[in-house]
Structure formats: structure tokens, C-alpha cells
Design a protein around this motif. Structure first.
Motif, PDB file in Angstrom:
ATOM      1  N   ARG A 115       0.835  -1.201   0.000  1.00 32.36           N
ATOM      2  CA  ARG A 115       0.000   0.000   0.000  1.00 32.36           C
ATOM      3  C   ARG A 115       0.872   1.254   0.000  1.00 32.36           C
ATOM      4  N   TYR A 116       2.000   1.189   0.713  1.00 28.89           N
ATOM      5  CA  TYR A 116       2.947   2.311   0.716  1.00 28.89           C
ATOM      6  C   TYR A 116       3.418   2.610  -0.697  1.00 28.89           C
ATOM      7  N   ALA A 117       3.731   1.557  -1.438  1.00 30.31           N
ATOM      8  CA  ALA A 117       4.207   1.752  -2.815  1.00 30.31           C
ATOM      9  C   ALA A 117       3.138   2.383  -3.688  1.00 30.31           C
ATOM     10  N   LEU A 129       9.134  -7.631  -1.242  1.00 27.66           N
ATOM     11  CA  LEU A 129       8.054  -8.195  -0.439  1.00 27.66           C
ATOM     12  C   LEU A 129       8.389  -9.636  -0.083  1.00 27.66           C
ATOM     13  N   SER A 130       8.377  -9.929   1.218  1.00 30.06           N
ATOM     14  CA  SER A 130       8.707 -11.251   1.737  1.00 30.06           C
ATOM     15  C   SER A 130       7.462 -11.880   2.363  1.00 30.06           C
ATOM     16  N   GLY A 131       7.014 -13.011   1.806  1.00 27.30           N
ATOM     17  CA  GLY A 131       5.827 -13.677   2.341  1.00 27.30           C
ATOM     18  C   GLY A 131       4.682 -12.719   2.591  1.00 27.30           C
ATOM     19  N   PRO A 132       4.360 -11.846   1.621  1.00 25.50           N
ATOM     20  CA  PRO A 132       3.430 -10.750   1.907  1.00 25.50           C
ATOM     21  C   PRO A 132       1.980 -11.191   2.051  1.00 25.50           C
ATOM     22  N   VAL A 133       1.279 -10.561   2.970  1.00 22.93           N
ATOM     23  CA  VAL A 133      -0.178 -10.701   3.058  1.00 22.93           C
ATOM     24  C   VAL A 133      -0.766  -9.875   1.923  1.00 22.93           C
ATOM     25  N   LEU A 134      -1.107 -10.552   0.849  1.00 22.60           N
ATOM     26  CA  LEU A 134      -1.666  -9.912  -0.333  1.00 22.60           C
ATOM     27  C   LEU A 134      -2.656 -10.863  -0.989  1.00 22.60           C
ATOM     28  N   GLY A 135      -3.531 -10.308  -1.815  1.00 19.41           N
ATOM     29  CA  GLY A 135      -4.417 -11.156  -2.611  1.00 19.41           C
ATOM     30  C   GLY A 135      -5.456 -11.861  -1.757  1.00 19.41           C
ATOM     31  N   LEU A 192      -6.563  -5.209   2.209  1.00 22.53           N
ATOM     32  CA  LEU A 192      -6.429  -6.093   1.045  1.00 22.53           C
ATOM     33  C   LEU A 192      -7.327  -5.620  -0.090  1.00 22.53           C
ATOM     34  N   GLU A 193      -8.547  -5.222   0.248  1.00 22.84           N
ATOM     35  CA  GLU A 193      -9.476  -4.728  -0.772  1.00 22.84           C
ATOM     36  C   GLU A 193      -8.971  -3.415  -1.369  1.00 22.84           C
ATOM     37  N   THR A 194      -8.434  -2.543  -0.526  1.00 22.01           N
ATOM     38  CA  THR A 194      -7.924  -1.253  -0.998  1.00 22.01           C
ATOM     39  C   THR A 194      -6.773  -1.447  -1.977  1.00 22.01           C
ATOM     40  N   ILE A 195      -5.837  -2.319  -1.619  1.00 19.98           N
ATOM     41  CA  ILE A 195      -4.684  -2.579  -2.492  1.00 19.98           C
ATOM     42  C   ILE A 195      -5.153  -3.132  -3.827  1.00 19.98           C
ATOM     43  N   SER A 196      -6.099  -4.048  -3.778  1.00 15.55           N
ATOM     44  CA  SER A 196      -6.614  -4.660  -5.011  1.00 15.55           C
ATOM     45  C   SER A 196      -7.244  -3.627  -5.933  1.00 15.55           C
TER      46      SER A 196
END
Length: 269
Positions: A115-117, A129-135, A192-196
Motif C-alpha cells: 500500500r505504501y508503494a 516483499l517477503s511472504g506478503p499478506v496480499l491477494g 487487502l481490498e484497498t490494495i486490489s
């Protein structure tokens, strides 16, 4: 072990303690973003490798974590945490003006870094990103279905194949060993929804590292998020048999060599 010092910055919802591992005339600044329930002090080895590589290293304890203010592990809105990390970036830039900044986020820190990016990526040289909570991450949805959240501590064997990592984690008083908190889980789902919704990182170079035996943040769910987030310049490294904390794994030196090699390419090119 590299020398370090602490700074206190004014965060969005309270005071944030940040660690600096200084470097004389650094080639870049590495901004570390730690995961849920832990603290930046667990990244001493990572910082040692990066300072030896020519980086000045900074990283905050997020609000509600480590030495920072706030109710433990309570995050109402990850946008606030992103803003806090930005305050630490500004601290680093004041100390080392004109030096490129590489953002490195692990697990929940990967969520924050992604999100920072999206918000501040124009000022970054690279994203790791290492083992990121994404998706797709099922855990918060599973836990939120309970009327009362279960107090199930993390299985420390899932952190690393090195049993010492789990033993040190379990004995660390700055690590949170209690249950999740409902507002934090809800904030994670929203983040997660915001990033998506906010698209890819464009031209920002991205390195994604993940263990293929990560049972805390499974590889397949993160891949969904990476596919949405990545731009044209990205590298994937998946480590056979590695668990969640690849920076603390039995092959951590291989992982960190991949990180420093990636940084050499994007910062020195």
C-alpha cells in the motif's frame, strides 16, 4: 552486530519508536517494515547484511507493536500505519539526503509496504516483499466468523525450519503471544481490498520472495495479489521447503543474497 540507535517519531495515532542502523556514506537506505505481532528488533541479522552491503537501515515498530505506543496489536486502519512508515522515511531522508530508498516488507509488513508503494512509490527506488499478506488470505475471514475470537497462539514451527527461530520468538517479551483483535482483522480485510482496487506499482522494480511451504501466508494466495500489484519490472524467488520467515530460514543467506543482488541491479543501474 551493527551498531544501532532509536528515534521516536510522532505517528498518526501515537508515538512510534524507530530503529536506525547507520552507515557512513550509504549507497542506499533500506526501510524495513515488520510483520504482525513482532517488532523491528527481530531484523538485526537482516540489518547486519544490509549495512555490510552499503545501506543505512531504518525500521519502525508499528503502533501497538514492540516499543511503540498503543494497545497491543490493535490496528484500526492500515492507512495510518502507512503514514507512520512515511514519517520514518522522512527521518531517513533528512539523515541521508539524496540517497535512494528501498522498501522491504515482510508478511503484514508486505501488506503495508504494498500500500505504501501505491501511495508513495514515486519516491522509492525498489520494493521487496517477503511472504506478503496480499491477494487472497483466508485467516481473517475464518477468525471473524467466530462470535469470540479463539486464543490460538501461532505454531512457532511454521516460522522457519530452524527450531531456534521459533524458540527465540516464543521467549521474546516484545512479541505479542495473545489472540488477534477483531478491529485488526477487519482492517486487514479492508487493506487487502484497498490494495486490489488501486492498481499496480508501474515502473517501480519489485522483488517477491516466498517459501513454498509457507502455511501462515500461503504462496498461492499471495500470488494473486502480486499479479495485481506488479508492474513491468519484477522478479519472483520461491524457495523450496522454506516456511514463512524466509529472512530467518536455514537458507537465509541465499535469500538475502537475492535481495542484495536485486538492489545492486536497480540502484546501481
Amino acid at each position: 552486530m551493527a551498531d544501532s540507535r532509536e528515534h521516536t517519531v510522532t505517528g498518526t495515532t501515537g508515538s512510534v519508536v524507530a530503529r536506525e542502523w547507520p552507515c557512513e556514506r550509504p549507497r542506499y537506505v533500506a526501510l524495513l517494515v515488520h510483520g504482525y505481532g513482532e517488532h523491528i528488533g527481530r531484523y538485526e541479522y537482516v540489518a547486519d547484511v544490509l549495512t555490510a552491503h552499503g545501506a543505512a537501515v531504518f525500521g519502525p515498530d508499528h503502533i501497538g507493536h514492540g516499543k511503540s505506543a498503543g494497545e497491543r496489536v490493535l490496528v484500526e486502519d492500515f492507512e495510518d500505519v502507512v503514514s507512520d512508515v512515511h514519517a520514518v522515511e522522512e527521518l531517513a531522508r533528512a539523515a541521508y539526503p539524496g540517497v535512494p530508498v528501498v522498501l522491504i516488507g515482510h508478511s503484514m509488513g508486505g501488506l503495508i509496504a504494498a500500500r505504501y508503494a501505491q501511495r508513495y512509490g514515486a519516491g522509492l527506488a525498489a520494493l521487496v516483499l517477503s511472504g506478503p499478506v496480499l491477494g487472497v488470505w483466508e485467516l481473517p475471514h475464518t477468525l471473524l466468523a467466530y462470535d469470540e475470537l479463539p486464543d490460538v497462539p501461532i505454531d512457532t514451527d511454521l516460522l522457519s525450519r530452524d527450531p531456534e527461530v521459533g524458540a527465540v520468538y516464543a521467549a521474546d517479551p516484545l512479541v505479542w503471544h495473545g489472540p488477534f483483535k477483531r478491529p485488526t482483522l477487519k482492517a486487514t480485510v479492508r487493506a487487502l481490498e484497498t490494495i486490489s482496487k488501486h492498481g499496480d506499482v508501474g515502473r517501480l522494480p519489485l522483488l517477491w520472495v516466498h517459501g513454498d511451504d509457507d502455511r501462515i501466508v500461503p504462496l498461492s494466495g499471495s500470488r494473486t495479489g502480486i499479479e495485481e500489484l506488479r508492474g513491468a519490472d519484477w522478479v519472483e524467488r520461491v524457495y523450496p521447503g522454506a516456511r514463512h520467515e524466509v529472512f530467518n530460514e536455514t537458507n537465509k543467506d541465499e535469500v538475502l543474497a537475492d535481495v542484495t543482488g536485486f538492489v545492486d541491479r536497480v540502484v546501481m543501474s
